[in-house]
Every structure is written in C-alpha cells, then in structure tokens.
Design an enzyme around this catalytic site. Structure first.
Site, PDB file in Angstrom:
ATOM      1  N   LYS A 257       0.861  -1.189   0.000  1.00 59.75           N
ATOM      2  CA  LYS A 257       0.000   0.000   0.000  1.00 59.75           C
ATOM      3  C   LYS A 257       0.886   1.223   0.000  1.00 59.75           C
ATOM      4  O   LYS A 257       1.798   1.343   0.824  1.00 59.75           O
ATOM      5  CB  LYS A 257      -0.898   0.016   1.247  1.00 59.75           C
ATOM      6  CG  LYS A 257      -1.990   1.077   1.169  1.00 59.75           C
ATOM      7  CD  LYS A 257      -3.109   0.632   0.262  1.00 59.75           C
ATOM      8  CE  LYS A 257      -4.051   1.775  -0.092  1.00 59.75           C
ATOM      9  NZ  LYS A 257      -3.527   2.669  -1.128  1.00 59.75           N
TER      10      LYS A 257
ATOM     11  N   LYS B 165       5.548   1.951  -2.605  1.00 59.61           N
ATOM     12  CA  LYS B 165       5.529   3.343  -3.083  1.00 59.61           C
ATOM     13  C   LYS B 165       5.949   3.338  -4.544  1.00 59.61           C
ATOM     14  O   LYS B 165       6.650   2.435  -5.007  1.00 59.61           O
ATOM     15  CB  LYS B 165       6.496   4.219  -2.270  1.00 59.61           C
ATOM     16  CG  LYS B 165       6.110   5.692  -2.254  1.00 59.61           C
ATOM     17  CD  LYS B 165       4.944   5.959  -1.299  1.00 59.61           C
ATOM     18  CE  LYS B 165       4.627   7.441  -1.204  1.00 59.61           C
ATOM     19  NZ  LYS B 165       3.613   7.708  -0.173  1.00 59.61           N
TER      20      LYS B 165
ATOM     21  N   THR C 151      -5.843  12.890   5.512  1.00 62.98           N
ATOM     22  CA  THR C 151      -4.500  13.014   6.080  1.00 62.98           C
ATOM     23  C   THR C 151      -4.402  14.241   6.973  1.00 62.98           C
ATOM     24  O   THR C 151      -3.868  14.182   8.092  1.00 62.98           O
ATOM     25  CB  THR C 151      -3.436  13.064   4.961  1.00 62.98           C
ATOM     26  OG1 THR C 151      -3.615  11.940   4.103  1.00 62.98           O
ATOM     27  CG2 THR C 151      -2.034  13.022   5.552  1.00 62.98           C
TER      28      THR C 151
END
Length: 423
Positions: free
Chosen positions: A76, A112, A196
């Site tokens: 992820k 990533k 976030t």
C-alpha cells in the site's frame, strides 16, 4: 553491513530510514534476528515510460514501484510525480509505509511508486498518456490483492481514475480496488481527500492533551499548504488556534494575530500559491524557523528539519504531516530541548487509513457515509497514538522510537510466523 549496492550514500531519505530502524534493534529482543528483512525492499521495479508529446516528439521518463515488505498483506502506498523522484526516495517512502500500516494495525505492507517528471509542464492529454503507460508498465506487480497505489505529491483522484481504468482494461473487467484515492463516482471513498490533514489534527489534539498544551489561542505554523497542510490548518483554526505563519512553494506569509485559513484556501485555489495573499505579510522563507509558535506542522517534502533549524524552532509540539521531514540528528536535538514530536508514521496516517476503508468498501461494493468514515478514522488514530504513547512510557523512549518498536514487532512476528520459503 552493506545495504543494496544501488544506494547512493549522498541521498538522505533511505539513510534516514535505516538510522531509524537501527535505533529500534535494542528493543526487539529475539525478533531482532529478523530485522535485516526491513533493511532491504522485497521487490523493486524500474521502468522506462516513453511518452508521445503533443508536438509529436518522444520523451522518456523513469518510473518506479517499490514493494518494501508484504509480510502483513498487500503493498500500500502512493504514486508521486515530481522532478526529484529517484529510487532511494521511493525505497524510503515504501519503507515508511510498511511502518505506518503496521502502527495503525492495517492489513497491508508498504509500497511506493513514482515518475521523475514535472507534471505542471505536461498538458492534460500528456499527463493521461504518461499515467496510462506507467500503469501498464507496473501492472504485473499491482492489483487489489498484490499492491494498491494511491495519490501522493503531484498526483490526484483523476490520475487514480486513469490508473484504475487502464488496469481494468488489461483485466477485461472493472477492478475498482486496484487503487485508492479515486473519484467518488468511480468507487472512491468520501472523506479521502481531507483524511491526512484530519489525522494530523486528531493526533495533534491527543498529543496536546498529554503535554497539557491548550489548543485554544495556541500559535500554529504550517509548512506546506496542499491537501494535508491546508486541512490541518483549517481544523486548528476552527478549534480557535491561531495559524500565524504558512509556507508553500511560492513563499512564506506571517500574521501574528492569525491568518484567516478559509480565505487563504480560496486564494490558493485561485492563484495556485499563497504569494500575494493580502491577509498576511510576506517574510523570508528561512525566517519561518524563528517564528514564535506552540505547534509546528511540517507538511511539505522530506528533510526539512535540519540540525540548525531544530536549534531555532520554538515549537513545543511538532506534528509531522510530511513523510520524513526530520533528520535523525535534528530529532535528537528537539527531544533534548523538550519538544514533543508526533512522528509521520502516526501523524499523517489518516490518508492510508481512509484508503484502507476505500479498499474495504470496493471489495464489498458497499459504501459508508462521510460521518461514519470520520468516526472510524478518529477512533483508529486515537487508538494508535495511545498505543504508541504507552510504548514510549514503557520503554522510556521517544514517540518515534516507540512507533517503530510497535510496528517492527508486528511485522517481524508476521515474518517469523510465516517462515522463509523454502525452509
């Protein structure tokens, strides 16, 4: 020990991560036996992305997808489009995702990706073609049970929509769960864009309670005014804190009486930067580090809090909205000065948490309300910082080291219990 022959010793992000991992080793007991598994990525893919430009010429861009660790579930992590993207940066960001998902106890590993490109110099059609070709190049190793990309610096929900469509085309059916951070009408989750920044605010409130810092009338400084910084600034503003300084790629502004964040958000949306905003005075970028403040939110790129800046920072509480904003040596200085640092792996984990919610919703084809999502997000974030704070008290260490201890224990127990094939 030599780590990966292609690591450039002059780059900082991967070395910062390795230094953070080494600090955890003495606290892991018998699990330290497996620690080397976290010092090298499981899988690294480097791809060439040829692009036919609008003028008919062909340009080549380098792309990456790194899967750092998959012991606890599929990879992820975001996709970054930026001129500074390189392998070492992507490796470090993937490793921090491994730690982050484990700290939050999400059933994921860390990954990533990125392309070394300035997206602002591409037309919309060029950006779409770049995205679709990059997705095709990395498609053998991504998928809803393999590795699930998401937006990051320089990417957005539209780009995730193109990625989802391209991958689905190769599979012959719609696969909404291959990426998160998509537009809502393509299987995206409500609350994802602001998640976030909301996580930064929620963990900040919990940390402030622990150190007896009153949010009301506290002075907040925010570096970076994208999705993360602007939402965190807005929520602090709504809680009656004074956001006295903000910095982005166009400059730095200061108002000792507090900046109207809603007005600044509107201005930045229209002008693509805060330079020229009339509700505050421009100051030199480096002067940001001398502003009197209670809370500092670094929400830009990594490597911003250097040793020299750490000596000058006046904050009592640092909330790491960005990934890897603080060098290890600067970390030590801040801790010696009594500054509490809520590390990136907890503080900015709101995005990956709601990405998890989006993935779950896609798998079930059943979607939640934004209130439900925010309630679930707040609950997980509050529990995570409580777990980390308890570990810090138990081990008499910093919150960062405590977060890494907790994450590494969970990852390495999974590594131990799965075993190594072949035995």
């Amino acid at each position: 020990m030599t780590h990966l022959s292609y690591v450039n010793e002059n780059t900082d992000a991967w070395q910062t991560y390795l230094a953070q991992i080494d600090r955890v080793a003495p606290h892991l007991g018998e699990l330290a036996y497996y620690l080397d598994t976290l010092k090298r990525p499981k899988r690294t893919l480097i791809v060439d992305v040829p692009l036919v430009m609008d003028d008919g010429s062909i340009q080549h861009f380098e792309g990456y997808r790194v899967q750092h660790n998959l012991s606890r579930g599929p990879g992820k992590g975001g996709i970054r489009y930026h001129p500074s993207v390189d392998l070492n940066e992507v490796m470090a960001l993937s490793a921090w995702m491994t730690i982050k998902t484990a700290v939050l106890n999400l059933p994921f590993g860390g990954a990533k990706g990125g392309v070394r490109v300035d997206p602002s110099k591409l037309s919309t059609r060029e950006l779409e073609r770049l995205t679709r070709r990059f997705t095709t190049e990395i498609s053998p190793i991504i998928g809803p049970q393999k590795d699930i990309p998401a937006p990051d610096v320089g990417t957005n929900p539209n780009i995730m929509g193109w990625m989802m469509d391209t991958y689905s085309t190769t599979q012959g059916h719609t696969v909404t769960g291959v990426v998160t951070g998509k537009p809502v009408h393509l299987g995206g989750s409500l609350g994802r864009v602001r998640a976030t920044g909301r996580g930064v605010f929620v963990t900040g409130l919990e940390a402030a309670k622990k150190i007896n810092l009153t949010i009301e009338n506290s002075k907040v400084v925010v570096q970076g005014f994208g999705n993360v910084g602007s939402e965190a600034a807005y929520l602090f503003n709504q809680a009656n804190a004074q956001v006295v300084a903000v910095q982005d790629h166009t400059g730095t502004i200061f108002n000792p009486n507090g900046i109207d964040i809603k007005a600044l958000q509107k201005y930045v949306e229209e002008h693509r930067g805060l330079a020229g905003f009339s509700g505050a005075e421009p100051i030199d970028n480096e002067a940001l580090w001398d502003v009197e403040m209670d809370i500092f939110v670094p929400a830009a790129l990594e490597g911003q809090i250097t040793v020299e800046r750490a000596k000058r920072l006046t904050a009592k509480l640092v909330l790491e909205g960005a990934n890897g904003p603080t060098y290890p040596a600067a970390d030590d200085i801040l801790i010696e000065r009594g500054v509490t640092i809520v590390p990136d792996v907890i503080c900015n984990a709101g995005g990956v948490t709601v990405s998890y919610f989006e993935w779950v919703q896609d798998m079930a084809s059943y979607f939640w309300t934004e209130d439900e999502i925010n309630q679930r997000l707040d609950k997980l974030m509050i529990q995570a910082i409580a777990d980390v704070w308890a570990m810090a008290d138990q081990k008499s260490c910093s919150l960062r080291t405590a977060a890494y201890i907790l994450a590494c224990e969970r990852i390495l127990i999974a590594r131990k219990e799965r075993g190594i094939f072949p035995g």
